[in-house]
Design a protein around this motif. Structure first.
Motif, PDB file in Angstrom:
ATOM      1  N   ILE A  43      67.524  40.799  39.216  1.00 16.43           N
ATOM      2  CA  ILE A  43      66.605  40.714  38.077  1.00 16.43           C
ATOM      3  C   ILE A  43      65.492  41.742  38.274  1.00 16.43           C
ATOM      4  CG2 ILE A  43      65.101  39.238  36.676  1.00 16.43           C
ATOM      5  CD1 ILE A  43      66.464  36.820  37.956  1.00 16.43           C
ATOM      6  N   TRP A  44      65.176  42.464  37.205  1.00 19.12           N
ATOM      7  CA  TRP A  44      64.090  43.433  37.223  1.00 19.12           C
ATOM      8  C   TRP A  44      63.243  43.243  35.971  1.00 19.12           C
ATOM      9  CZ3 TRP A  44      69.178  44.255  38.089  1.00 19.12           C
ATOM     10  CH2 TRP A  44      69.559  44.719  39.363  1.00 19.12           C
ATOM     11  N   MET A  45      61.975  43.577  36.081  1.00 20.01           N
ATOM     12  CA  MET A  45      61.097  43.542  34.916  1.00 20.01           C
ATOM     13  C   MET A  45      60.478  44.918  34.702  1.00 20.01           C
ATOM     14  SD  MET A  45      57.614  41.554  36.214  1.00 20.01           S
ATOM     15  CE  MET A  45      56.754  41.769  34.662  1.00 20.01           C
ATOM     16  N   ILE A  46      60.256  45.251  33.440  1.00 23.68           N
ATOM     17  CA  ILE A  46      59.416  46.371  33.061  1.00 23.68           C
ATOM     18  C   ILE A  46      58.096  45.758  32.629  1.00 23.68           C
ATOM     19  CG2 ILE A  46      59.131  48.356  31.550  1.00 23.68           C
ATOM     20  CD1 ILE A  46      61.552  48.622  33.396  1.00 23.68           C
ATOM     21  N   GLU A  47      57.045  45.976  33.394  1.00 25.83           N
ATOM     22  CA  GLU A  47      55.769  45.327  33.122  1.00 25.83           C
ATOM     23  C   GLU A  47      54.934  46.155  32.156  1.00 25.83           C
ATOM     24  OE1 GLU A  47      51.867  43.525  35.486  1.00 25.83           O
ATOM     25  OE2 GLU A  47      53.715  43.995  36.588  1.00 25.83           O
ATOM     26  N   GLY A  48      54.533  45.534  31.041  1.00 24.83           N
ATOM     27  CA  GLY A  48      53.765  46.231  30.030  1.00 24.83           C
ATOM     28  C   GLY A  48      52.287  46.285  30.349  1.00 24.83           C
ATOM     29  N   SER A  49      51.593  47.159  29.659  1.00 24.76           N
ATOM     30  CA  SER A  49      50.138  47.225  29.751  1.00 24.76           C
ATOM     31  C   SER A  49      49.537  45.933  29.201  1.00 24.76           C
ATOM     32  CB  SER A  49      49.629  48.419  28.942  1.00 24.76           C
ATOM     33  OG  SER A  49      48.229  48.363  28.767  1.00 24.76           O
ATOM     34  N   THR A  50      48.392  45.524  29.747  1.00 24.60           N
ATOM     35  CA  THR A  50      47.712  44.347  29.211  1.00 24.60           C
ATOM     36  C   THR A  50      46.704  44.721  28.122  1.00 24.60           C
ATOM     37  OG1 THR A  50      46.106  44.428  31.024  1.00 24.60           O
ATOM     38  CG2 THR A  50      48.021  42.975  31.299  1.00 24.60           C
ATOM     39  N   ASP A  51      46.687  45.987  27.706  1.00 18.73           N
ATOM     40  CA  ASP A  51      45.841  46.408  26.596  1.00 18.73           C
ATOM     41  C   ASP A  51      46.532  46.130  25.263  1.00 18.73           C
ATOM     42  OD1 ASP A  51      43.881  47.355  28.316  1.00 18.73           O
ATOM     43  OD2 ASP A  51      44.802  49.336  28.451  1.00 18.73           O
ATOM     44  N   TYR A  52      45.831  46.431  24.176  1.00 16.53           N
ATOM     45  CA  TYR A  52      46.418  46.340  22.843  1.00 16.53           C
ATOM     46  C   TYR A  52      47.167  47.646  22.558  1.00 16.53           C
ATOM     47  CZ  TYR A  52      46.744  45.026  17.893  1.00 16.53           C
ATOM     48  OH  TYR A  52      47.206  44.684  16.649  1.00 16.53           O
ATOM     49  N   PHE A  53      47.927  47.687  21.452  1.00 20.47           N
ATOM     50  CA  PHE A  53      48.629  48.897  21.058  1.00 20.47           C
ATOM     51  C   PHE A  53      47.656  50.071  20.969  1.00 20.47           C
ATOM     52  CE2 PHE A  53      51.102  45.572  18.653  1.00 20.47           C
ATOM     53  CZ  PHE A  53      52.269  45.674  19.378  1.00 20.47           C
ATOM     54  N   SER A  54      48.027  51.217  21.520  1.00 20.96           N
ATOM     55  CA  SER A  54      47.183  52.403  21.417  1.00 20.96           C
ATOM     56  C   SER A  54      48.036  53.650  21.579  1.00 20.96           C
ATOM     57  CB  SER A  54      46.091  52.389  22.493  1.00 20.96           C
ATOM     58  OG  SER A  54      46.639  52.647  23.775  1.00 20.96           O
ATOM     59  N   MET A  55      47.468  54.785  21.181  1.00 22.17           N
ATOM     60  CA  MET A  55      48.157  56.051  21.398  1.00 22.17           C
ATOM     61  C   MET A  55      48.282  56.359  22.882  1.00 22.17           C
ATOM     62  SD  MET A  55      49.262  57.390  18.599  1.00 22.17           S
ATOM     63  CE  MET A  55      49.555  59.075  19.131  1.00 22.17           C
ATOM     64  N   ASP A  56      47.398  55.788  23.711  1.00 22.32           N
ATOM     65  CA  ASP A  56      47.486  56.030  25.147  1.00 22.32           C
ATOM     66  C   ASP A  56      48.681  55.332  25.777  1.00 22.32           C
ATOM     67  OD1 ASP A  56      45.232  57.643  25.227  1.00 22.32           O
ATOM     68  OD2 ASP A  56      43.871  55.974  25.654  1.00 22.32           O
ATOM     69  N   GLY A  58      51.338  53.993  23.919  1.00 24.47           N
ATOM     70  CA  GLY A  58      52.540  54.082  23.100  1.00 24.47           C
ATOM     71  C   GLY A  58      53.099  52.740  22.674  1.00 24.47           C
ATOM     72  N   GLY A  59      52.276  51.699  22.734  1.00 23.96           N
ATOM     73  CA  GLY A  59      52.748  50.368  22.361  1.00 23.96           C
ATOM     74  C   GLY A  59      53.516  49.652  23.446  1.00 23.96           C
ATOM     75  N   ALA A  60      53.539  50.221  24.661  1.00 19.22           N
ATOM     76  CA  ALA A  60      54.319  49.623  25.754  1.00 19.22           C
ATOM     77  C   ALA A  60      53.521  48.510  26.413  1.00 19.22           C
ATOM     78  CB  ALA A  60      54.700  50.691  26.769  1.00 19.22           C
ATOM     79  N   ILE A  61      53.338  47.415  25.685  1.00 19.56           N
ATOM     80  CA  ILE A  61      52.515  46.308  26.169  1.00 19.56           C
ATOM     81  C   ILE A  61      53.337  45.069  26.505  1.00 19.56           C
ATOM     82  CG2 ILE A  61      50.574  47.177  24.823  1.00 19.56           C
ATOM     83  CD1 ILE A  61      50.998  44.812  22.886  1.00 19.56           C
ATOM     84  N   VAL A  62      54.626  45.119  26.302  1.00 19.46           N
ATOM     85  CA  VAL A  62      55.479  43.944  26.455  1.00 19.46           C
ATOM     86  C   VAL A  62      56.209  43.985  27.795  1.00 19.46           C
ATOM     87  CG1 VAL A  62      57.471  45.043  25.350  1.00 19.46           C
ATOM     88  CG2 VAL A  62      57.276  42.559  25.318  1.00 19.46           C
ATOM     89  N   ASN A  63      56.483  42.814  28.356  1.00 12.81           N
ATOM     90  CA  ASN A  63      57.364  42.720  29.515  1.00 12.81           C
ATOM     91  C   ASN A  63      58.812  42.632  29.037  1.00 12.81           C
ATOM     92  OD1 ASN A  63      55.189  42.687  31.257  1.00 12.81           O
ATOM     93  ND2 ASN A  63      55.161  40.454  31.455  1.00 12.81           N
ATOM     94  N   CYS A  64      59.645  43.511  29.564  1.00 10.87           N
ATOM     95  CA  CYS A  64      61.089  43.456  29.312  1.00 10.87           C
ATOM     96  C   CYS A  64      61.780  43.054  30.611  1.00 10.87           C
ATOM     97  CB  CYS A  64      61.614  44.810  28.846  1.00 10.87           C
ATOM     98  SG  CYS A  64      60.822  45.419  27.348  1.00 10.87           S
ATOM     99  N   VAL A  65      62.909  42.377  30.483  1.00 12.95           N
ATOM    100  CA  VAL A  65      63.623  41.852  31.649  1.00 12.95           C
ATOM    101  C   VAL A  65      65.056  42.369  31.623  1.00 12.95           C
ATOM    102  CG1 VAL A  65      64.112  39.783  33.001  1.00 12.95           C
ATOM    103  CG2 VAL A  65      62.244  39.751  31.328  1.00 12.95           C
ATOM    104  N   LEU A  66      65.556  42.735  32.781  1.00 12.11           N
ATOM    105  CA  LEU A  66      66.948  43.152  32.931  1.00 12.11           C
ATOM    106  C   LEU A  66      67.591  42.270  33.985  1.00 12.11           C
ATOM    107  CD1 LEU A  66      64.999  46.034  33.012  1.00 12.11           C
ATOM    108  CD2 LEU A  66      67.212  46.889  32.251  1.00 12.11           C
ATOM    109  N   LEU A  67      68.706  41.635  33.634  1.00 11.49           N
ATOM    110  CA  LEU A  67      69.410  40.740  34.550  1.00 11.49           C
ATOM    111  C   LEU A  67      70.846  41.208  34.709  1.00 11.49           C
ATOM    112  CD1 LEU A  67      67.723  38.742  32.259  1.00 11.49           C
ATOM    113  CD2 LEU A  67      67.998  37.217  34.217  1.00 11.49           C
ATOM    114  N   GLN A  68      71.351  41.131  35.921  1.00 10.38           N
ATOM    115  CA  GLN A  68      72.707  41.572  36.191  1.00 10.38           C
ATOM    116  C   GLN A  68      73.727  40.622  35.576  1.00 10.38           C
ATOM    117  OE1 GLN A  68      73.597  44.567  38.100  1.00 10.38           O
ATOM    118  NE2 GLN A  68      75.290  44.057  36.715  1.00 10.38           N
ATOM    119  N   GLY A  69      74.574  41.154  34.713  1.00 11.98           N
ATOM    120  CA  GLY A  69      75.689  40.402  34.163  1.00 11.98           C
ATOM    121  C   GLY A  69      76.996  40.877  34.758  1.00 11.98           C
ATOM    122  N   ASP A  70      78.099  40.350  34.260  1.00 13.34           N
ATOM    123  CA  ASP A  70      79.409  40.718  34.794  1.00 13.34           C
ATOM    124  C   ASP A  70      79.817  42.139  34.433  1.00 13.34           C
ATOM    125  OD1 ASP A  70      79.672  38.258  35.975  1.00 13.34           O
ATOM    126  OD2 ASP A  70      81.090  37.458  34.501  1.00 13.34           O
TER     127      ASP A  70
END
Length: 317
Positions: A43-56, A58-70
């Motif tokens: 399992i891996w996470m992409i950790e987003g910024s804790t700021d609000y959406f901004s040009m700095d 790019g809106g990457a404020i969300v945590n995304c998760v990747l889990l190993q499947g078959d």
């Protein structure tokens, strides 16, 4: 097809940054540096910024998760744009050459599903009500995101999820989850308990060291959802925003903030404060230190206070 308004907003964003003659450079400059962090075995996470959406950011404020499947990686939430989705797909290929095998969207807010178009050939799962909300509100969200982020959104089209997940035990690409269909942050919020690791992927029902967002919130339903999440006794909690929580503090923190917010807004209505006065109230230190404050608190006042006033104040006959 991208609307004229969205196309214009994308160009405005590029112009404000470096000018139209340098658009190819703009596209190279506006790139996401996504770094996968281990969050458990496979399992891996992409950790987003804790700021609000901004040009700095790019809106990457969300945590995304990747889990190993078959047959590849299962992605939970795909980010705010096509460009982000492409970067996420690139990260997935560094972890598993087969790439992404399936996608799950926890809810319909744009930072969680606007990368879907990159994975359109794969199954994209969500609650049935999330699919409906994404279809109904997606274009409006897109217009707003283009205004906020300009050229970061270039080429982004709304691709709602299409495969319905119900509650209970499900298997996605060989990996077993317990799906919890809840509400409160929105009208349809999914949390997933990974049965192999005990990790609770909570979506935006849980925030950690970042102020919760409330544009679609029902605070009573949200509180009930937190009760359900707490009862899972998860080994760790991966919130929708903020760092991985291995100590179990994030649910309590989210609950404390929402309870304080509800109490403060109700007391302010009883005291006869207007919305501007409520926005200017000082935040307790433990909440003032959260990411995106005080702006998120002020947005919550605008979202919630009018209805609370109507509920609290007596009506003249």
């Amino acid at each position: 097809m991208i609307t004229t308004r969205r196309r214009a907003c994308a160009l405005i964003g590029a112009t404000a940054t470096i000018g139209l003659p340098n658009l190819p450079f703009a596209q190279a400059r506006l790139s996401y540096d996504l770094q996968p962090k281990p969050a458990g075995p496979g399992i891996w996470m992409i950790e987003g910024s804790t700021d609000y959406f901004s040009m700095d950011n790019g809106g990457a404020i969300v945590n995304c998760v990747l889990l190993q499947g078959d047959s590849g990686l299962i992605v939970i939430d795909t980010g705010p744009s096509r460009r982000f989705g492409e970067a996420l797909a690139g990260v997935a290929r560094t972890l598993d050459l087969r790439g992404v095998s399936a996608v799950v969207n926890t809810h319909h807010h744009p930072d969680h599903f606007f990368g879907n178009q990159v994975f359109a050939t794969q199954p994209i799962h969500a609650l049935g009500d999330t699919i409906r909300l994404a279809q109904d509100e997606g274009d409006g969200f897109a217009d707003n995101m283009y205004r906020l982020l300009g050229d970061w959104m270039r080429g982004t089209e709304v691709v709602p999820p299409r495969n319905v997940l119900d509650g209970g035990e499900v298997t996605i690409d060989g990996r077993a989850f317990t799906v919890l269909p809840l509400s409160g942050h929105t009208a349809a919020d999914m949390a997933l308990l990974d049965q192999r690791s005990g990790l609770l992927i909570a979506g935006d029902l849980v925030f950690h060291d970042r102020a919760p967002t409330t544009p679609s919130a029902d605070l009573a339903q949200w509180s009930a959802a937190l009760d359900t999440l707490e009862a899972t006794n998860a080994a760790a909690i991966l919130p929708g925003h903020g760092p991985l929580d291995q100590a179990g503090a994030s649910i309590a923190q989210t609950r404390a903030y929402l309870d304080w917010l509800n109490t403060t807004l109700r007391q302010s209505a009883r005291d006869g404060l207007d919305m501007i006065e409520v926005m200017q109230l000082p935040l307790p230190e433990r909440f003032a230190a959260m990411g995106a404050q005080p702006d998120e608190y002020q947005r919550s006042v605008s979202h919630l206070f009018p209805d609370i006033e109507l509920a609290v104040l007596p009506r003249a006959n």
